[in-house]
Design a protein around this motif. Structure first.
Motif, PDB file in Angstrom:
ATOM      1  N   SER A  25       0.574  -1.771   0.472  1.00  0.00           N
ATOM      2  CA  SER A  25       0.161   0.044   0.142  1.00  0.00           C
ATOM      3  C   SER A  25       0.745   1.319   0.274  1.00  0.00           C
ATOM      4  O   SER A  25       1.296   1.039   0.444  1.00  0.00           O
ATOM      5  N   LYS A  26       0.155   2.013  -0.688  1.00  0.00           N
ATOM      6  CA  LYS A  26       1.316   3.120  -0.680  1.00  0.00           C
ATOM      7  C   LYS A  26       1.181   4.584   0.377  1.00  0.00           C
ATOM      8  O   LYS A  26       2.496   5.012   0.544  1.00  0.00           O
ATOM      9  N   ASN A  27       0.745   4.065   1.172  1.00  0.00           N
ATOM     10  CA  ASN A  27       0.369   4.951   2.229  1.00  0.00           C
ATOM     11  C   ASN A  27       1.685   3.900   3.670  1.00  0.00           C
ATOM     12  O   ASN A  27       1.257   4.929   4.462  1.00  0.00           O
ATOM     13  N   LEU A  28       2.791   3.640   3.180  1.00  0.00           N
ATOM     14  CA  LEU A  28       3.072   2.942   4.045  1.00  0.00           C
ATOM     15  C   LEU A  28       4.646   3.047   3.851  1.00  0.00           C
ATOM     16  O   LEU A  28       5.492   2.945   3.699  1.00  0.00           O
ATOM     17  N   THR A  29       4.723   5.035   4.213  1.00  0.00           N
ATOM     18  CA  THR A  29       5.813   5.442   4.791  1.00  0.00           C
ATOM     19  C   THR A  29       5.805   5.502   6.222  1.00  0.00           C
ATOM     20  O   THR A  29       5.865   5.087   6.804  1.00  0.00           O
ATOM     21  N   VAL A  30       7.423   6.065   6.292  1.00  0.00           N
ATOM     22  CA  VAL A  30       8.507   5.326   7.437  1.00  0.00           C
ATOM     23  C   VAL A  30       7.221   6.250   8.634  1.00  0.00           C
ATOM     24  O   VAL A  30       7.196   5.730   9.626  1.00  0.00           O
ATOM     25  N   LEU A  31       6.804   7.470   8.256  1.00  0.00           N
ATOM     26  CA  LEU A  31       6.606   7.788   9.535  1.00  0.00           C
ATOM     27  C   LEU A  31       4.644   7.507   9.586  1.00  0.00           C
ATOM     28  O   LEU A  31       4.575   7.769  10.692  1.00  0.00           O
ATOM     29  N   ASN A  32       4.391   7.465   8.878  1.00  0.00           N
ATOM     30  CA  ASN A  32       2.809   6.416   8.299  1.00  0.00           C
ATOM     31  C   ASN A  32       2.956   5.427   9.750  1.00  0.00           C
ATOM     32  O   ASN A  32       1.848   4.421  10.393  1.00  0.00           O
ATOM     33  N   ILE A  33       4.437   4.752   9.478  1.00  0.00           N
ATOM     34  CA  ILE A  33       4.366   2.485  10.180  1.00  0.00           C
ATOM     35  C   ILE A  33       4.655   3.586  11.175  1.00  0.00           C
ATOM     36  O   ILE A  33       4.127   2.340  12.063  1.00  0.00           O
ATOM     37  N   LEU A  34       5.281   4.705  12.248  1.00  0.00           N
ATOM     38  CA  LEU A  34       5.118   5.056  13.163  1.00  0.00           C
ATOM     39  C   LEU A  34       4.438   4.956  13.724  1.00  0.00           C
ATOM     40  O   LEU A  34       3.582   4.808  15.216  1.00  0.00           O
ATOM     41  N   GLU A  35       3.408   6.702  13.376  1.00  0.00           N
ATOM     42  CA  GLU A  35       2.217   6.611  14.270  1.00  0.00           C
ATOM     43  C   GLU A  35       0.997   5.500  13.844  1.00  0.00           C
ATOM     44  O   GLU A  35       0.518   5.423  15.309  1.00  0.00           O
ATOM     45  N   LYS A  36       0.819   4.607  12.959  1.00  0.00           N
ATOM     46  CA  LYS A  36       0.028   3.561  13.241  1.00  0.00           C
ATOM     47  C   LYS A  36       0.587   2.857  13.895  1.00  0.00           C
ATOM     48  O   LYS A  36      -0.455   2.261  14.690  1.00  0.00           O
ATOM     49  N   SER A  37       1.582   2.257  14.544  1.00  0.00           N
ATOM     50  CA  SER A  37       1.847   1.760  15.302  1.00  0.00           C
ATOM     51  C   SER A  37       2.062   1.783  16.888  1.00  0.00           C
ATOM     52  O   SER A  37       0.689   1.365  17.065  1.00  0.00           O
ATOM     53  N   ILE A  38       1.719   3.273  17.094  1.00  0.00           N
ATOM     54  CA  ILE A  38       1.276   4.479  18.196  1.00  0.00           C
ATOM     55  C   ILE A  38      -0.097   3.228  18.567  1.00  0.00           C
ATOM     56  O   ILE A  38      -0.494   3.523  19.054  1.00  0.00           O
ATOM     57  N   LEU A  39      -0.903   3.694  17.520  1.00  0.00           N
ATOM     58  CA  LEU A  39      -2.501   3.764  17.819  1.00  0.00           C
ATOM     59  C   LEU A  39      -2.840   1.834  18.092  1.00  0.00           C
ATOM     60  O   LEU A  39      -3.978   1.458  18.374  1.00  0.00           O
ATOM     61  N   LYS A  40      -1.351   1.428  17.048  1.00  0.00           N
ATOM     62  CA  LYS A  40      -1.944  -0.105  17.155  1.00  0.00           C
ATOM     63  C   LYS A  40      -1.448  -1.098  18.995  1.00  0.00           C
ATOM     64  O   LYS A  40      -2.154  -2.064  18.863  1.00  0.00           O
ATOM     65  N   GLY A  41      -0.558   0.138  19.657  1.00  0.00           N
ATOM     66  CA  GLY A  41      -0.445  -0.088  20.332  1.00  0.00           C
ATOM     67  C   GLY A  41       0.798  -1.250  20.855  1.00  0.00           C
ATOM     68  O   GLY A  41       1.564  -2.259  21.492  1.00  0.00           O
ATOM     69  N   ILE A  42       1.586  -1.023  19.715  1.00  0.00           N
ATOM     70  CA  ILE A  42       3.294  -1.416  19.113  1.00  0.00           C
ATOM     71  C   ILE A  42       4.038  -0.412  20.229  1.00  0.00           C
ATOM     72  O   ILE A  42       4.084   0.909  19.659  1.00  0.00           O
ATOM     73  N   ASP A  43       5.202  -1.154  20.692  1.00  0.00           N
ATOM     74  CA  ASP A  43       6.272  -1.056  21.608  1.00  0.00           C
ATOM     75  C   ASP A  43       6.795  -0.387  20.322  1.00  0.00           C
ATOM     76  O   ASP A  43       7.838   0.414  20.357  1.00  0.00           O
ATOM     77  N   ILE A  44       7.305  -1.530  19.210  1.00  0.00           N
ATOM     78  CA  ILE A  44       8.447  -1.585  19.216  1.00  0.00           C
ATOM     79  C   ILE A  44       7.961  -2.289  17.395  1.00  0.00           C
ATOM     80  O   ILE A  44       7.817  -3.120  17.056  1.00  0.00           O
ATOM     81  N   VAL A  45       8.821  -1.171  16.675  1.00  0.00           N
ATOM     82  CA  VAL A  45       8.242  -1.377  14.863  1.00  0.00           C
ATOM     83  C   VAL A  45       9.792  -2.306  14.048  1.00  0.00           C
ATOM     84  O   VAL A  45      10.933  -0.872  14.527  1.00  0.00           O
TER      85      VAL A  45
END
Length: 390
Positions: A25-45
């Motif tokens: 998916s084109k929206n998989l950028t580094v910053l989007n991944i980090l922001e989404k990880s926070i919303l998911k509840g992931i501490d380490i990505v």
């Protein structure tokens, strides 16, 4: 301390729009991944396209701008909420059979940059994700070791692009004397610890459950619970090696039936095997034009029925919210806004609180998913399994 970690997420594009992982998916950028990880509840990505010079250049800019903070023991901190680990997934091109994927993780940008420079000599386009490298697995391990990297066979049982799935019956045959430096393997979406612990050579290996996310929504669909002092590279490596009291204490993953390659699939009539494994031809139309399922492959090569070593952690089945019927994007947004993260809503939120936010029917289905009470039809041949409400 306990940290949730998903170490296999792809980057589709650089911040400037240049392609990295084309089939994502084109929206998989580094910053989007980090922001989404926070919303998911992931501490380490962990991003597995970190050796792309496009991404390395971007990361260096984020460090200079103070968006990412370099950690002394490896990795980067974002908003003091999530740790970023740099990895590189590559396709091995010089094994006798198949083209398995191997992921190499590194502690800092200097190490992965040096790895990128050297490995680029054997790859046509280092900017793109998961490119074929004109080396053997052993040669890649030697290069990674030179820069203090750790290597993990990726989605190790899937029919395509994996070691057991398409390359070998035993990792020892491929890695030879370097097998001792393989501290863990990534199980993939269609397998779990019960299945993998039927192979004797894996008895001393740590099992990793990662998402292999090709979209933001898929982050955290599988993850590991690390018992470590801090969320950084060195502590994660200690956990994978099970040293100094650090370890993975739980694996959370899809029920393997939900995986895209769990059972044998007929390419001619589309039948997904329901019969006992191994199924090596279609039992509906008789065709041998099949994609062998992970369950069927493990049955074919296993040494014995499941034997867990004493250190093996609990494997917890999770049915991600997006797999549960009637729970769509808006419902997930409500849950995140109320509880703070998807994973808390999925695994920990009380029924009474869930009911307030999404109603009794959806709340009950989340609880039924936790308890393994939802019906699942197995996937195969690239088709996910399906959850049905009865």
């Amino acid at each position: 301390m306990k940290f949730y970690g998903d170490l296999h997420v792809h980057v589709a594009r650089s911040i400037k729009g240049a392609p990295v992982k084309i089939a994502a998916s084109k929206n998989l950028t580094v910053l989007n991944i980090l922001e989404k990880s926070i919303l998911k509840g992931i501490d380490i990505v962990g991003i597995v396209d970190g050796a792309s010079p496009l991404i390395l250049e971007e990361l260096k800019e984020y460090i200079q701008e103070g968006i990412l903070f370099s950690l002394e023991e490896g990795g980067f901190r974002y908003k003091n909420k999530v740790t970023l680990i740099l990895g590189s997934e590559i396709e091995i091109g010089k094994e006798e059979k198949g083209s398995p994927h191997l992921t190499c993780y590194f502690r800092d940008i200097e190490s992965i940059s040096l790895f990128s420079q050297e490995i680029s000599k054997y790859i046509k386009n280092i900017n793109l994700s998961s490119q074929r490298v004109n080396l053997t697995s052993v040669q890649v391990v030697e290069i990674a070791e030179k820069y203090s990297g750790v290597v993990i066979p990726a989605h190790v049982f899937t029919p395509f692009k994996s070691y057991y799935g398409s390359s070998t019956d035993r990792l020892k045959y491929v890695f030879k004397d370097f097998y001792q430096y393989i501290y863990g393997v990534e199980l993939g979406l269609s397998a779990d610890s019960d299945m993998a612990d039927q192979i004797e050579e894996l008895q001393n290996k740590t099992f990793l459950s990662n998402s292999d996310a090709h979209s933001l929504e898929k982050i955290g669909r599988e993850f590991n619970v690390f018992d470590i002092k801090e969320a950084n590279f060195e502590e994660i490596l200690l956990a994978i090696k099970r040293e100094k009291g650090r370890e993975i204490v739980k694996n959370y993953g899809l029920n393997p039936k939900l995986g895209k390659y769990h059972r044998t699939f007929c390419l001619d009539c589309g039948y997904i095997a329901k019969e006992g494994p191994p199924v090596k031809k279609c039992l509906k139309c008789g065709s041998s034009n099949i994609v062998l399922g992970v369950k069927d492959r493990i049955e074919e090569i296993k040494d014995y029925d499941t034997k867990h070593p004493l250190f093996r952690p609990l494997y917890v089945y999770q049915i991600p919210l997006e797999f549960i019927p009637n729970i769509g994007r808006k419902t997930i947004e409500k849950l995140v806004n109320y509880f703070g993260s998807e994973l808390y809503a999925l695994h920990h939120a009380p029924y009474e609180e869930l009911e307030k936010v999404i109603g009794p029917s959806n709340a009950l289905n989340i609880l039924r998913g936790r308890e393994g009470e939802l019906d699942i039809s197995a996937g195969g041949g690239g088709i996910y399994g399906k959850v049905t409400i009865t």
